[in-house]
Design a protein around this motif. Sequence first.
Motif, PDB file in Angstrom:
ATOM      1  N   ARG A 178       0.853  -1.188   0.000  1.00 37.74           N
ATOM      2  CA  ARG A 178       0.000   0.000   0.000  1.00 37.74           C
ATOM      3  C   ARG A 178       0.889   1.239   0.000  1.00 37.74           C
ATOM      4  N   ILE A 179       0.626   2.154  -0.930  1.00 36.04           N
ATOM      5  CA  ILE A 179       1.369   3.411  -1.031  1.00 36.04           C
ATOM      6  C   ILE A 179       0.374   4.549  -0.871  1.00 36.04           C
ATOM      7  N   SER A 223       4.448   4.047   3.011  1.00 39.09           N
ATOM      8  CA  SER A 223       4.100   2.774   2.377  1.00 39.09           C
ATOM      9  C   SER A 223       4.356   1.622   3.338  1.00 39.09           C
ATOM     10  N   SER A 225       4.293  -2.918   3.280  1.00 42.60           N
ATOM     11  CA  SER A 225       4.293  -4.056   2.354  1.00 42.60           C
ATOM     12  C   SER A 225       4.423  -5.365   3.115  1.00 42.60           C
ATOM     13  N   GLU A 322      -3.670   7.121  -3.391  1.00 39.33           N
ATOM     14  CA  GLU A 322      -3.388   5.847  -2.724  1.00 39.33           C
ATOM     15  C   GLU A 322      -3.536   4.689  -3.703  1.00 39.33           C
TER      16      GLU A 322
END
Length: 378
Positions: A178-179, A223, A225, A322
């Motif tokens: 997710r960024i 972010s 991950s 996002e």
Amino acid sequence: MTRSAMTAIPSYMRATRVESRMPPPPQPGPQPPTRRRHVPKTIPKLASRSRAQKLFHPVRLSNVFSRTSLTCRSSAGAEVKVVLQEGFDPATNIQSHESLQSGEWGLFEDDKVYGETFKVRSYEVGADGKASIPTLARIMQECATNHALRVGLCSEDGYCVDATMASQKLIWMLTKMRIRIDEYPVWGSAIETSTFFGLGGKITARRDWILTDAKTGSRLAGSTSTWVLVSTETRKIARFPSHMAETYKDKSCGDKWALGVGQTTQKIPDVEQEANFYKTLTGLRPRFTDIDMNDHINNVIYIEWILEALPKNIWQEAKLSEVDLEWCSEGDVNVLIDSEISVDHTNAVDGETLFLHRLTQNGKAVFRARTRFQHVAN
């Protein structure tokens, strides 16, 4: 050789006399002084110091010949260990976690957080002069790789794996990410990127990033991950080797979060009706330059493929704030890929538009994503 024989040889093959042209001898008179490089035996006192140099003062060097580390003392009296890059001169380039120059790096918070500064190049921005999501993803990927190198988690036998993992034919593979973008950096700006990781159980690990503007200190992006170990022989998920709990204990930072406490990657919602997806790009072929050192399609390439499927007008009407990414299975480099897209009406709120993405090979999903756009007020 007789003259008659010479006439039989073409003119361009005959030897010709070349006069030697030597440079004229030096003229008498005073010569300019020879410049000698002065190498101080001790670290000189600095007449003028930058903000970073005022914050930290060198007090001792470890391994002075290779200059691998430098212990600094802040104005408050606290000691901070800074790892130095090759060719680092402590007399003129004192590192600080608060202000790393472009290309500098360091380890902080008991060596559990790695920081590095990257400069946004002209070929990494779009028509608006700002960096894109793929650019930021590449910076985070490079930062994570360098982190593994600096703390000794990369062996000569594998890419970003230690010797034991390499002997067991294991590699790291990204499964979810997710960024979240607060502000896009512009061309020429320096991005201070910090990263840290923690083991999440027996088969998953978490790595986070925080990106800030090196000049203003404002937050640019964050972010998180999720990673798993995969066998290169079976291409299936494997459990962590027994040594990892002890090896990674002093290097993990499980109580630190980039997107807020407990904020991790999110599962992409399933789409009930297949008809909601429509193909916008078909027949995508992985290029030779898309393959990474683990011999699979680089993670950033998937992001580029889904962004190309978006309607062009969305970039003028809204800002991508996002992205949620999910790698379902390993993509086959020899099979064409289709990029499909759908509008997510269920989870969208006022002032934003959500898209669901899917990359397929022979009808099977290998990658899914969700992009969130915030509409820009006119």
